[in-house]
Design a protein around this motif. Structure first.
Motif, PDB file in Angstrom:
ATOM      1  N   LEU A  54      38.166  33.234  30.454  1.00 38.74           N
ATOM      2  CA  LEU A  54      37.337  32.503  29.510  1.00 38.74           C
ATOM      3  C   LEU A  54      38.380  31.711  28.620  1.00 38.74           C
ATOM      4  O   LEU A  54      39.448  32.119  28.364  1.00 38.74           O
ATOM      5  N   GLY A  55      37.808  30.638  27.883  1.00 35.22           N
ATOM      6  CA  GLY A  55      38.861  30.031  26.855  1.00 35.22           C
ATOM      7  C   GLY A  55      39.064  28.633  27.084  1.00 35.22           C
ATOM      8  O   GLY A  55      39.228  27.748  26.218  1.00 35.22           O
ATOM      9  N   THR A  56      39.264  28.105  28.461  1.00 35.39           N
ATOM     10  CA  THR A  56      39.682  26.707  28.868  1.00 35.39           C
ATOM     11  C   THR A  56      38.791  26.490  29.853  1.00 35.39           C
ATOM     12  O   THR A  56      38.686  25.046  30.182  1.00 35.39           O
ATOM     13  N   SER A  57      37.548  27.031  30.555  1.00 35.33           N
ATOM     14  CA  SER A  57      36.938  26.676  31.792  1.00 35.33           C
ATOM     15  C   SER A  57      35.565  26.549  31.154  1.00 35.33           C
ATOM     16  O   SER A  57      34.992  27.786  30.913  1.00 35.33           O
ATOM     17  N   THR A  67      33.366  25.885  33.161  1.00 34.21           N
ATOM     18  CA  THR A  67      32.504  26.284  34.244  1.00 34.21           C
ATOM     19  C   THR A  67      32.395  27.880  34.492  1.00 34.21           C
ATOM     20  O   THR A  67      31.391  28.486  34.596  1.00 34.21           O
ATOM     21  N   ASN A  68      33.667  28.551  34.121  1.00 39.40           N
ATOM     22  CA  ASN A  68      33.585  29.945  33.988  1.00 39.40           C
ATOM     23  C   ASN A  68      32.730  30.593  32.835  1.00 39.40           C
ATOM     24  O   ASN A  68      32.121  31.577  32.913  1.00 39.40           O
ATOM     25  N   LEU A  69      32.725  29.743  31.857  1.00 39.00           N
ATOM     26  CA  LEU A  69      31.782  30.263  30.742  1.00 39.00           C
ATOM     27  C   LEU A  69      30.239  30.170  31.014  1.00 39.00           C
ATOM     28  O   LEU A  69      29.504  30.802  30.872  1.00 39.00           O
ATOM     29  N   THR A  70      30.082  28.992  31.643  1.00 38.88           N
ATOM     30  CA  THR A  70      28.648  28.940  32.269  1.00 38.88           C
ATOM     31  C   THR A  70      28.192  29.796  33.130  1.00 38.88           C
ATOM     32  O   THR A  70      27.120  30.436  33.222  1.00 38.88           O
ATOM     33  N   THR A  71      29.106  30.112  33.999  1.00 37.86           N
ATOM     34  CA  THR A  71      28.952  31.067  35.076  1.00 37.86           C
ATOM     35  C   THR A  71      28.627  32.592  34.253  1.00 37.86           C
ATOM     36  O   THR A  71      27.933  33.321  34.738  1.00 37.86           O
ATOM     37  N   SER A  72      29.402  32.959  33.211  1.00 37.09           N
ATOM     38  CA  SER A  72      29.401  34.130  32.691  1.00 37.09           C
ATOM     39  C   SER A  72      27.991  34.237  32.224  1.00 37.09           C
ATOM     40  O   SER A  72      27.261  35.426  32.147  1.00 37.09           O
ATOM     41  N   PHE A  73      27.410  33.366  31.362  1.00 33.73           N
ATOM     42  CA  PHE A  73      26.069  33.056  31.131  1.00 33.73           C
ATOM     43  C   PHE A  73      25.037  33.457  32.017  1.00 33.73           C
ATOM     44  O   PHE A  73      23.967  34.193  31.804  1.00 33.73           O
ATOM     45  N   SER A  97      34.000  23.516  17.051  1.00 38.20           N
ATOM     46  CA  SER A  97      35.191  22.928  17.010  1.00 38.20           C
ATOM     47  C   SER A  97      35.909  23.352  18.179  1.00 38.20           C
ATOM     48  O   SER A  97      36.995  22.613  18.492  1.00 38.20           O
ATOM     49  N   LYS A  98      35.978  24.347  18.681  1.00 40.26           N
ATOM     50  CA  LYS A  98      36.268  24.830  19.713  1.00 40.26           C
ATOM     51  C   LYS A  98      35.968  24.585  21.278  1.00 40.26           C
ATOM     52  O   LYS A  98      36.654  24.694  22.267  1.00 40.26           O
ATOM     53  N   GLY A  99      34.708  24.405  21.203  1.00 38.90           N
ATOM     54  CA  GLY A  99      33.640  24.136  22.344  1.00 38.90           C
ATOM     55  C   GLY A  99      33.668  22.790  22.936  1.00 38.90           C
ATOM     56  O   GLY A  99      34.411  21.770  22.399  1.00 38.90           O
ATOM     57  N   TYR A 100      33.039  22.573  23.815  1.00 39.74           N
ATOM     58  CA  TYR A 100      32.636  20.882  24.445  1.00 39.74           C
ATOM     59  C   TYR A 100      33.848  20.434  25.182  1.00 39.74           C
ATOM     60  O   TYR A 100      34.140  19.120  24.866  1.00 39.74           O
ATOM     61  N   PHE A 139      27.547  18.203  30.854  1.00 35.03           N
ATOM     62  CA  PHE A 139      26.517  18.922  31.291  1.00 35.03           C
ATOM     63  C   PHE A 139      26.372  20.444  30.939  1.00 35.03           C
ATOM     64  O   PHE A 139      25.455  20.826  30.763  1.00 35.03           O
ATOM     65  N   ASN A 140      27.764  21.058  31.199  1.00 34.94           N
ATOM     66  CA  ASN A 140      27.642  22.460  30.977  1.00 34.94           C
ATOM     67  C   ASN A 140      27.062  23.053  29.781  1.00 34.94           C
ATOM     68  O   ASN A 140      26.529  23.851  29.418  1.00 34.94           O
ATOM     69  N   TRP A 141      27.502  22.102  28.648  1.00 31.63           N
ATOM     70  CA  TRP A 141      27.352  22.178  27.128  1.00 31.63           C
ATOM     71  C   TRP A 141      25.948  22.171  26.862  1.00 31.63           C
ATOM     72  O   TRP A 141      25.415  22.915  25.919  1.00 31.63           O
ATOM     73  N   GLU A 142      25.485  21.037  27.356  1.00 31.31           N
ATOM     74  CA  GLU A 142      24.012  20.673  26.831  1.00 31.31           C
ATOM     75  C   GLU A 142      22.970  21.063  27.741  1.00 31.31           C
ATOM     76  O   GLU A 142      21.769  21.011  27.137  1.00 31.31           O
ATOM     77  N   ILE A 143      23.096  21.358  28.997  1.00 31.45           N
ATOM     78  CA  ILE A 143      22.202  21.682  29.961  1.00 31.45           C
ATOM     79  C   ILE A 143      22.527  23.219  30.643  1.00 31.45           C
ATOM     80  O   ILE A 143      21.733  23.959  30.557  1.00 31.45           O
TER      81      ILE A 143
END
Length: 855
Positions: free
Chosen positions: A91-94, A96-102, A148-151, A156-160
């Motif tokens: 985590l931290g730069t991907s 896609t990995n953050l979405t998959t973790s959720f 400030s660190k996200g997005y 699509f990953n961040w909004e949906i």
């Protein structure tokens, strides 16, 4: 039930659709609280099932899949390394990995809420739920909560994407969250609002190009559920009102919020403003709205019948014509054609939505929907796996439909049908034994969709590419990802392409898009969409007419807007655009054959050009899979094998699939027949595909023009399921070419008493008994007792009137569509059609009189 977006929104305030979604003002507090609880209970039942559904033996496999997934996620949770919540997902730069973790946290939470138990892991459900909650808190605090660190990455990953997984987890664990971390729900919802950057004030913005169609349905479904967990009635009502706007039929002449995404009167569906997308975003929209119907049942937030009627129309007009024996057609999948799970899997998602919709529809529509579910099951070559459905309740309903002897399997399509999806430049022609799907493009509709390393070689997919589906065939052996992997992108069936080598977007720019922020090119900018992801055609005509079950379609092949802009000097110097070949083409879709005419075929730049009449793939594993290629030369000499020859006809037969296609050559050109073994990795068409090597026999029949050759004309017929005896009969007819130029193209079918013509340019055109004024598509058929049926369409979508004269004895109107005027004129009968704002649809009339066609 067609509701125009304009009518729907003009009747109600901007913040709410009070006619459909009752206002909270009139709802007492206890009723609102009960409504919130009902929404949440309904949502849990959708996701986890009920005690009744989960007790059914047919649902056991679904419950086992939920439990298995949860156990796998818990194992990954236990094995996580530094910077991971789950093993293998740094985590931290991907994004896609953050979405998959959720997503993994949601899958664990789901198993704890399944009535009847899904055994997520050791310990009681409360302990597992608290592990999930701790995981949510960690993801939020360390990787998500600081906007400030996200997005980064894909919007699509961040909004949906993240919001969908996180919201459902909040719903499932609402009681334990209240007891263990009562602050976390509010905190997470506030962050989700903050990430809605393409919205307005942390909410939906109907003027945003990101908040349309399926994307709007996803966002608003999340917000309905968020409102329920927060007890926020205003949030729920606003979200319901916003989602209901997707029910409106798009009127291209009266756009609301400049939105072109959604369903059109002819059944077309667009997403991304110009991409034909029923088979991807369209099915996502269908799924989401049906889930909303289920979630809102009994809550008073929306009247179910208002949603059900509109969605049923989507199924009948928009989806059913595009499904052939359980397979979703390629012409409406966008970049999804390069994915390994497509076709039959797409239709399984549609079937689940139809299963649930049938539970809410009134009779006789409910029985018709159930009959369609049975029909798809009986005709599909792939056994639909209900364990892949989202809801265990849907699995139980599906089992009930299949087991009900009172429900007859029945397609929602007539057995013989031609559907002109002119609003998305696509045509579908269906007959017992086959379906023909044609992809066109225009200044309205994109030639293709590339994005995110998917569909890497899409350049000609909207240039008259066709897909001929044959009954009884396993379509994974004919089309799907392996077709695009092994067939050259320059030799897709039906395509005219220059002989050259193009480079993919990653090859050109070293990334997944063209990156030039100073010139307006970022990952999701409008410039990226317009010139890289899904460019439209730069000019030309695209459209056609439909008369009963017969159809005509025409296309003037042109460059895309990227090449036109590059030539105009409006794009950066390092932007690469490709010039197209030229052709004017018509497809006349009849009973036993599809007749194709082409004229003006060539290349202004002097390159060699290939026109591929057809390309088909087959297995190479067994001797029984042998392909037989037989035919006759124009002098009657038998012929077989491959090569270039003056063929009168050719027959392709695939013994392994038990299928055959015939090709009748209606003029004197020499086709080239090839059969090659091709091995290529699926990663060639999609970067995220596994590096799986695919080997196929690739058959093609084409016309080759050398460099510098003058523009050429060609005429041929595709004959699905043809026998050699049937093909030999074409030497005596029944098809004849009346005219084949870049101005007008027309054919006559003697057996059907039919003449069909496409005119492409202004001026007077003559084709058999027809005199046509300006661009138009016309079909005429003589019936019994002297009747004549005629259909007229404006393929430009821009003409106010179209005039056609049927030469010969004067005729009178028996029936005529509104906007059609029939007059006697010297030498025949004039049909004058008011095509203003018709958007390419066909107008028909039946005439009577003793007409004898001239010409």
């Amino acid at each position: 039930m067609q509701i125009s977006r304009r009518a729907l929104l003009s009747l109600v305030p901007a913040a709410t659709l009070s006619a459909v979604a009752p206002s909270a003002v009139a709802r007492p507090r206890h009723a609102r609280a009960a409504g919130h609880a009902e929404v949440l209970d309904n949502a849990v039942a959708v996701l986890a099932g009920t005690a009744d559904s989960n007790a059914r033996p047919e649902v056991a496999a679904k419950l086992a899949a939920i439990g298995s997934a949860a156990r796998a996620r818990l194992t990954a949770l236990d094995g996580a390394g530094p910077g991971e919540l789950f093993r293998g997902l740094p985590l931290g730069t991907s994004d896609t990995n953050l979405t998959t973790s959720f997503q993994y946290l949601y899958e664990i939470a789901l198993a704890t809420r399944v009535p009847g138990g899904a055994a997520p892991g050791p310990g009681d459900d409360t302990a597992v739920q608290r592990r999930v909650i701790d995981g949510l808190a960690r993801l939020h605090d360390d990787y998500y909560g600081d906007q400030s660190k996200g997005y980064y990455g894909n919007w699509f990953n961040w909004e949906i994407g993240i919001s969908s997984q996180l919201t459902r987890t909040l719903v499932l664990l609402r009681d334990e969250l209240a007891a263990y971390r009562p602050d976390l729900t509010v905190t997470c919802v506030a962050s989700m609002d903050a990430y809605l950057r393409n919205g307005k004030g942390g909410d939906v913005d109907l003027d945003s190009r990101f908040h349309t169609g399926a994307n709007l349905a996803d966002i608003t479904t999340n917000r309905i559920l968020q409102g329920a967990v927060l007890g926020d009635d205003a949030r729920i009502e606003k979200a319901v009102a916003d989602q209901l706007t997707v029910l409106a039929t798009i009127d291209p002449y009266q756009l609301r919020h400049d939105v072109t995404d959604g369903f059109y009167a002819d059944g077309s569906f667009l997403q991304h403003a110009s991409v034909a997308y029923t088979g991807s975003y369209g099915k996502g929209l269908l799924t989401r709205v049906v889930q909303t119907i289920k979630i809102l049942e009994g809550t008073g937030y929306a009247e179910g019948e208002d949603l059900v009627g509109s969605v049923r129309d989507w199924v009948v007009r928009g989806f059913a014509p595009l499904v052939f024996e359980g397979w979703m057609m390629e012409i409406v999948k966008g970049r999804g054609v390069s994915r390994t799970t497509t076709g039959y899997t797409d239709v399984a998602e549609v079937v689940e939505a139809v299963v649930d919709l049938s539970a809410y529809a009134a009779e006789p529509e409910a029985t018709a929907l159930k009959g369609y579910v049975k029909y798809v099951r009986q005709t599909s070559r792939a056994a639909l796996d209900p364990a892949r459905f989202v809801s265990p309740v849907s699995v139980a309903r599906y089992a009930d439909i299949l087991a009900d002897p009172g429900i007859a399997a029945q397609d929602l399509n007539p057995a013989e049908r031609n559907v002109a999806f002119n609003a998305m430049d696509k045509t579908v022609h269906r007959r017992p034994g086959y379906a023909f799907a044609l992809a066109r493009s225009s200044p309205r509709i994109s030639k293709y969709e590339y994005m995110n390393g998917e569909n890497l070689m899409p350049w000609f997919q909207g240039d008259g590419a066709h897909y001929l589906y044959l009954s009884g065939q396993d379509q994974t052996q004919a089309y799907g990802v392996d077709y695009f992997t092994t067939v050259s992108p320059y030799r897709l069936a039906g395509v005219t392409a220059p002989v050259e080598t193009r480079r993919t977007v990653p090859e050109l720019y070293g990334g997944l898009w063209y990156d030039n922020p100073e010139r307006g090119f970022t990952s999701s900018s409008e410039s990226q969409n317009t010139y890289v992801y899904f460019p439209r055609g730069a000019g030309g005509l695209s459209g056609g007419a439909c008369l009963g079950a017969y159809g005509a379609a025409g296309l003037v092949q042109a460059d895309d807007v990227a090449y036109a802009a590059q030539q105009a000097g409006t794009l950066p110097d390092d932007f690469v655009a490709y010039r197209n070949a030229r052709a004017t083409k018509s497809w006349f879709m009849l009973d036993d054959e599809i007749v194709v005419l082409a004229a003006g075929v060539g290349d202004p730049a002097g390159r060699a050009v290939t026109t591929t009449l057809d390309s088909r793939v087959s297995r190479v594993a067994l001797p029984s899979d042998a392909i037989a290629l037989t035919g006759r030369l124009r002098d009657g000499t038998p012929w077989s094998g491959t090569g270039t020859a003056p063929l009168a006809w050719l027959r392709y037969a695939d013994a392994g699939q038990g299928t055959a296609v015939g090709y009748v050559f209606l003029e004197g050109r020499r086709p080239t027949v090839a059969l090659d073994v091709v091995t290529r990795s699926r990663r060639a068409v999609r970067l995220s595909n596994a590096d799986t090597m695919v080997t196929k026999q690739v058959f093609s029949v084409s016309f080759e023009q050398p460099a510098g050759a003058p523009p050429a004309a060609m005429a041929y017929a595709l004959v699905p399921n043809a026998s050699e005896r049937q093909l030999m009969s074409y030497a005596r007819g029944p098809v004849s070419v009346l005219v084949n130029t870049a101005r007008v193209q027309a054919v006559r079918h003697r057996g059907l008493g039919l003449v069909a013509a496409n005119a492409f340019v202004p001026g007077a055109h003559r084709a058999g008994p027809l005199s046509i004024d300006g661009p138009a598509s016309v079909i005429l058929r003589e019936g019994h007792r002297g009747t004549v049926s005629v259909a007229v369409a404006d393929p430009t979508t821009e003409r106010d009137t179209v005039s056609v004269v049927i030469r010969g004895r004067a005729l009178r109107a028996v029936t005529a569509d509104d906007g059609v005027r029939v007059d006697r004129v010297r030498g025949g009968t004039r049909i004058r059609v008011n095509t203003r704002h018709a958007y390419g649809r066909s107008f028909t009339a039946t005439l009577a009189g003793h007409h004898r066609a001239e010409g």
